[in-house]
Design an enzyme around this catalytic site. Sequence first.
Site, mmCIF file in Angstrom:
data_model
loop_
_atom_site.group_PDB
_atom_site.id
_atom_site.type_symbol
_atom_site.label_atom_id
_atom_site.label_comp_id
_atom_site.label_asym_id
_atom_site.label_seq_id
_atom_site.Cartn_x
_atom_site.Cartn_y
_atom_site.Cartn_z
ATOM 1 C CG HIS A 74 -1.791 -1.192 1.353
ATOM 2 N ND1 HIS A 74 -1.315 -2.435 1.691
ATOM 3 C CD2 HIS A 74 -3.130 -1.320 1.173
ATOM 4 C CE1 HIS A 74 -2.324 -3.298 1.715
ATOM 5 N NE2 HIS A 74 -3.440 -2.645 1.406
ATOM 6 N NE ARG B 166 -22.379 -15.901 39.077
ATOM 7 C CZ ARG B 166 -23.444 -15.122 38.935
ATOM 8 N NH1 ARG B 166 -23.372 -14.027 38.192
ATOM 9 N NH2 ARG B 166 -24.590 -15.435 39.516
ATOM 10 C CG HIS C 17 -23.591 -15.852 33.075
ATOM 11 N ND1 HIS C 17 -22.737 -15.192 33.930
ATOM 12 C CD2 HIS C 17 -24.845 -15.565 33.487
ATOM 13 C CE1 HIS C 17 -23.445 -14.519 34.827
ATOM 14 N NE2 HIS C 17 -24.735 -14.739 34.595
ATOM 15 C CD GLU D 200 -19.435 -6.983 25.733
ATOM 16 O OE1 GLU D 200 -20.263 -7.350 26.586
ATOM 17 O OE2 GLU D 200 -19.683 -6.128 24.848
ATOM 18 C CB SER E 148 -22.903 -10.813 35.977
ATOM 19 O OG SER E 148 -24.207 -10.307 36.135
ATOM 20 C CG PHE F 224 -21.766 -10.959 25.309
ATOM 21 C CD1 PHE F 224 -22.660 -11.238 24.282
ATOM 22 C CD2 PHE F 224 -22.269 -10.623 26.549
ATOM 23 C CE1 PHE F 224 -24.032 -11.169 24.485
ATOM 24 C CE2 PHE F 224 -23.642 -10.552 26.763
ATOM 25 C CZ PHE F 224 -24.528 -10.826 25.731
ATOM 26 N N GLY G 160 -10.509 4.066 7.421
ATOM 27 C CA GLY G 160 -11.014 2.748 7.797
ATOM 28 C C GLY G 160 -10.989 2.522 9.301
ATOM 29 C CG HIS H 123 -3.567 -0.041 5.070
ATOM 30 N ND1 HIS H 123 -4.457 0.243 6.096
ATOM 31 C CD2 HIS H 123 -3.490 1.074 4.315
ATOM 32 C CE1 HIS H 123 -4.903 1.489 5.954
ATOM 33 N NE2 HIS H 123 -4.325 2.013 4.885
ATOM 34 N N PRO I 163 -5.783 -5.258 11.272
ATOM 35 C CG PRO I 163 -6.391 -7.111 12.545
ATOM 36 C CD PRO I 163 -5.210 -6.283 12.166
#
Length: 665
Positions: A31, A357, A461, A411, A384, A437, A159, A71, A121
């Site tokens: 690139h 947990r 979970h 996340e 949680s 998730f 991007g 890139h 990415p």
Amino acid sequence: MTTIDRAQHDKLANAIRGLAMDGVEKAKSGHPGLPMGAADVATVLFTRVMKYDAADPRWPDRDRFVLSAGHGSMLLYALLYLTGTPGMELADLEKFRQLGSNTPGHPENFETAGVETTTGPLGQGLATAVGMAMAERMLAAEFGKKVVDHHTYVLASDGDLMEGISQEAIALAGHQKLNKLIVLWDDNGISIDGPLSITDNVDQVARFKACGWRSERVDGHDPEAIEAAINRARKSNKPTMIACKTVIGFGAPKKAGTSKAHGEPLGAEELAAAKKALGITGGPFEVAADTLKAWRAAGAAGSAAHKDWNERFAALSERKRGEFDRRLAHTVPAKLDKAILAHKKALIAAPQTVATRKASEMALEAITPIMPELVMGSADLTPSNNTRTKAAEDFTPKTPKGRYVRYGIREHGMAAAMNGITLHGGFRTGGGTFLVFADYARPSMRLAALMGLPVVYVMTHDSIGLGEDGPTHQPVEQVASLRAMPNMRVFRPADTIETAEAWQAALERTDGPTVLALSRQNLPQLRTDATAKNRSATGAYELLAAEGGKAQVSLFASGSEVELAVAARKLLAEKGVRARVVSVPSLELLLEQDEATQASIIGSAPIKIAVEAGVRFGWDAVIGHDGTFIGMNSFGASGPYKEVYKHFGITAEAIADAAMKKHNA
């Protein structure tokens, strides 16, 4: 820095352009557009602004530069060569994108000295830089600004800002008022498909402002304007985004300003014309002697600041210097083994029937007092995930010594920030969400595995055992998919003792990330021993031997299903069948052991049954293709968890019946 006039600046910037064009042309891949368009921005950063010493790219108090637009890697490789970074020579630029070179297609921090993080990415570099800025603030609060006082600079593309992770990242950074984070946006208005206008019309300056950033626009080819904007940013109490209006492929007569300059070589004719237009003389990969000398002087300019820092660091107490060095090396405290052993002994003395947990929270209560560098957090699931200990203080702009991060429902941004915190140095980190998730965090998790970062993911979970929330929340395939990721280690502990051992193994690991897949439902404490040995560290072990002779059945299980295997063993004993139970907290860790160790753990019982409230993928390595698997081959269902287990046939009775069927065959 020495004042640089426009003519000299142009020579310095054109050196980047020339090397980038030549590298891409020789590789016939790459690139060229971004390095050509962003060369002015990069030149200002590296010759006028940044605090770095090219001779030591790991100096702890250096400014960080993150090429989020990975890139455009030839931009960074050219900079590393020009400034004199050890290990980057002209020959390396000539091997751009070739197998075995230290100039791969996208920057890899484990391949190339001077590369702060693996990028490619889009959005990842920007989001990772947020974690770096957080770590800088935390470390400065603890060790003082005399030894920790630097900025994080990001060069981002269109991007990067279009990817969804960027919103999570900039919202978090704005909320935390990370004023030492400065993003320079290569605003060239071009993407692969053509003009950006065909896909996007977001006012990015307004967007960043809405997220609590300071933002402005400048001419990305005006070095004075760029430098002035960065200086304004350095004085701000907010993170800053500078939109640098540039021309992609700057200097190329026919391809500049078009998508043709983005991701393909210019071609010999256009390359020659571009060099002529820019005034670049000499052959491929040639840099004029006076230009290279000026660049090397820029690369060495930070040596004085580095020397001053060494003196300030030496003035710290021996204890503080040792602690700083230990943190940067990611070495666990010497007291960790004793803390885990004491915790296990306390559990043996007073067994606990709790969800894993909760067992994780109990382990953290034992770990955090002796591991102050452990930064925990959660994606808005603190009650949680149980990732916050009682004494924890939140990390906020007013409490930079806080070691608990409220990431919000982000996340992907959380996982990337955790990478940045770890890459910066000085901290270990763990973050929580529901296991299902993991799909939202996976790209960042994959990069952690690729870079070998010792990040810990507390993912609760973990199965159909979460019950009423139903199939959208029941992660039947996530454990198997994470096990399939190279260098990712997954622990699914069965009780409080195994959970403590899983934490110990995760923190002692320094070459890659670890997932702790933890239950919502309560589980009995099955372990009755508390030796210093970490029995979970081989991935599996015999929890209960067969009674009355050689085992006829081996029952393998992980997590919440170990309890079912124990109950099935008892049912089989009542029918005169001898069964052993092997707990498998980490299937892939078991498969990493040498052949003899694996054989001793797997055993020679003719009947092998694996039990896990997930899909079968991966278990055939233990039980063989003809082994029996008790688990899931579909998505889950909503209902009380015990009824859900019964509905899908994951019960002690089903395990025993399967064993008897084979025994009687």
